[in-house]
Design an enzyme around this catalytic site. Structure first.
Site, mmCIF file in Angstrom:
data_model
loop_
_atom_site.group_PDB
_atom_site.id
_atom_site.type_symbol
_atom_site.label_atom_id
_atom_site.label_comp_id
_atom_site.label_asym_id
_atom_site.label_seq_id
_atom_site.Cartn_x
_atom_site.Cartn_y
_atom_site.Cartn_z
ATOM 1 N N HIS A 112 16.198 77.591 76.712
ATOM 2 C CA HIS A 112 16.138 76.245 76.870
ATOM 3 C C HIS A 112 16.535 75.619 75.260
ATOM 4 C CE1 HIS A 112 13.519 76.026 80.706
ATOM 5 N NE2 HIS A 112 14.679 76.475 80.852
ATOM 6 N N GLU A 164 14.698 73.980 73.047
ATOM 7 C CA GLU A 164 13.800 74.378 71.983
ATOM 8 C C GLU A 164 13.870 75.613 71.454
ATOM 9 O OE1 GLU A 164 11.648 71.633 75.075
ATOM 10 O OE2 GLU A 164 13.285 73.342 75.031
ATOM 11 N N CYS A 195 9.010 72.278 78.858
ATOM 12 C CA CYS A 195 8.242 72.634 79.709
ATOM 13 C C CYS A 195 6.919 73.489 79.811
ATOM 14 C CB CYS A 195 9.248 73.570 80.754
ATOM 15 S SG CYS A 195 9.644 75.022 79.983
ATOM 16 N N CYS A 228 8.608 76.569 77.188
ATOM 17 C CA CYS A 228 8.991 75.929 75.627
ATOM 18 C C CYS A 228 7.805 75.264 74.925
ATOM 19 C CB CYS A 228 10.014 74.888 75.975
ATOM 20 S SG CYS A 228 11.459 75.398 76.809
#
Length: 353
Positions: A70, A72, A98, A107
């Site tokens: 993701h 991040e 998330c 994340c």
């Protein structure tokens, strides 16, 4: 200069950089995410920027595709590779991190275990399976300072940008249907029909935007009349397409089974999953089940009129061709009202390359 920075920093809290740095960092995060729109479905496109304590940009990451890290994680890893991770103090994320184990770890946990002290969030996650990252980051040890763009009026229109970026995904997870964008080109007399011997009458800039839209969308919807009259390919040209993208749904409204087999084969060779559909009303749910976040309607007047009458659209891009060599005039309308400020099409126009 330092006096102004200090005063601006007080607005965001002692641990945050000045608003000017927050604003520019979010712009970079949105811009990076926009580059990935059309490659991430069924996941949303998300961007993340990392700043140091003075507001200097350290890294910018975006979620590249489903199953991959993701935004991040991409930003944290980029900072690590640059040797600046320990300087990271602020994370700017277009979507709430998330908070669940899916194909990748949460994340929120990655940020919690990072040197980041403050996390700015563009919009909360509409997905009930993934939301809760903000609360997780704000509680327990080490806790992080959580800020939301919408709480700071000085940062407008960035909250709308993040909302527009998320709109296709939010539509699918909350309504079970993708965001539907209609693209319509009209000449000076209001006709959609190009002059004889031409396939288009729009300017090179408008043509580029049309292909940016094709790249950004996860599916195309058209009608059998367009297929038979124009033999369209619906491929992405004039801009580079996403590398290695999976076959995209290409839905053809065809009540009488007139779709030519040769055309279907050619489109499937181009990387489409061609599917005929007899009922326009069934198309949104069909696309939703296929994991489509954003679908582009490219069709003739009859189908567009049916779509308008039934309200099966979310934003409508009209390209008005101007005579005498003047630049085309573009307008974007949201079905639920407004001037298109929260439209993903407008976002693409502002940030797309």
């Amino acid at each position: 200069m330092m006096k102004n920075v200090s005063r601006e920093a007080q607005k965001t809290g002692s641990s945050s950089p000045p608003l000017a740095a927050i604003r520019e960092g979010f712009r970079q995060a949105v811009k990076e995410a926009v580059r990935k729109v059309g490659a991430t479905a069924p996941n949303p496109a998300v961007g993340c920027a990392l700043l140091d304590g003075e507001g200097r940009l350290l890294a910018v990451g975006a979620h590249p595709a489903a199953g991959q890290p993701h935004a991040e994680v991409m930003a944290l890893e980029q900072a690590r590779q640059k040797g600046v991770l320990e300087q990271a103090r602020t994370a700017l994320v277009t979507l709430e991190p998330c908070n669940h184990h899916g194909r990748t770890p949460p994340c929120s946990e990655q940020l919690k275990n990072s040197p980041v002290q403050t996390v700015w969030i563009g919009v909360r996650d509409p997905n009930p399976q993934a939301r809760g990252g903000a609360d997780h980051l704000a509680t327990g040890e080490p806790s992080k300072n959580i800020r939301f763009l919408a709480d700071v009026p000085e940062l407008l229109p960035l909250p709308q940008d993040c909302k527009a970026l998320l709109a296709p995904f939010a539509s699918r997870v909350t309504q079970g249907r993708p965001w539907l964008t209609v693209k319509q080109a009209l000449d000076g007399q209001g006709s959609m029909i190009p002059p004889q011997g031409q396939t288009t009458f729009t300017s090179p800039a408008s043509l580029r935007l049309a292909h940016q839209l094709r790249r950004a969308c996860d599916a195309v919807v058209t009608g059998i009349g367009t297929v038979l009259a124009d033999d369209p390919s619906f491929t992405v040209r004039h801009v580079a397409d996403h590398e290695g993208r999976a076959p995209r749904p290409l839905i053809v409204l065809d009540r009488q089974g007139r779709l030519p087999a040769a055309w279907r084969q050619a489109r499937e060779a181009d990387g489409f999953h061609v599917k005929q559909c007899r009922d326009l009303a069934a198309v949104p749910a069909l696309l939703g089940r296929m994991g489509v976040n954003w679908a582009l309607v490219e069709a003739g007047p009859a189908l567009l009129e049916s779509i308008r009458e039934t309200g099966l659209w979310d934003d409508w891009l009209t390209i008005h061709h101007e005579e005498h060599g003047e630049a085309d005039r573009l307008s974007v309308t949201l079905r639920n009202g407004g001037d298109g400020n929260e439209s993903p099409v407008q976002l693409l126009r502002r940030y797309g390359d």
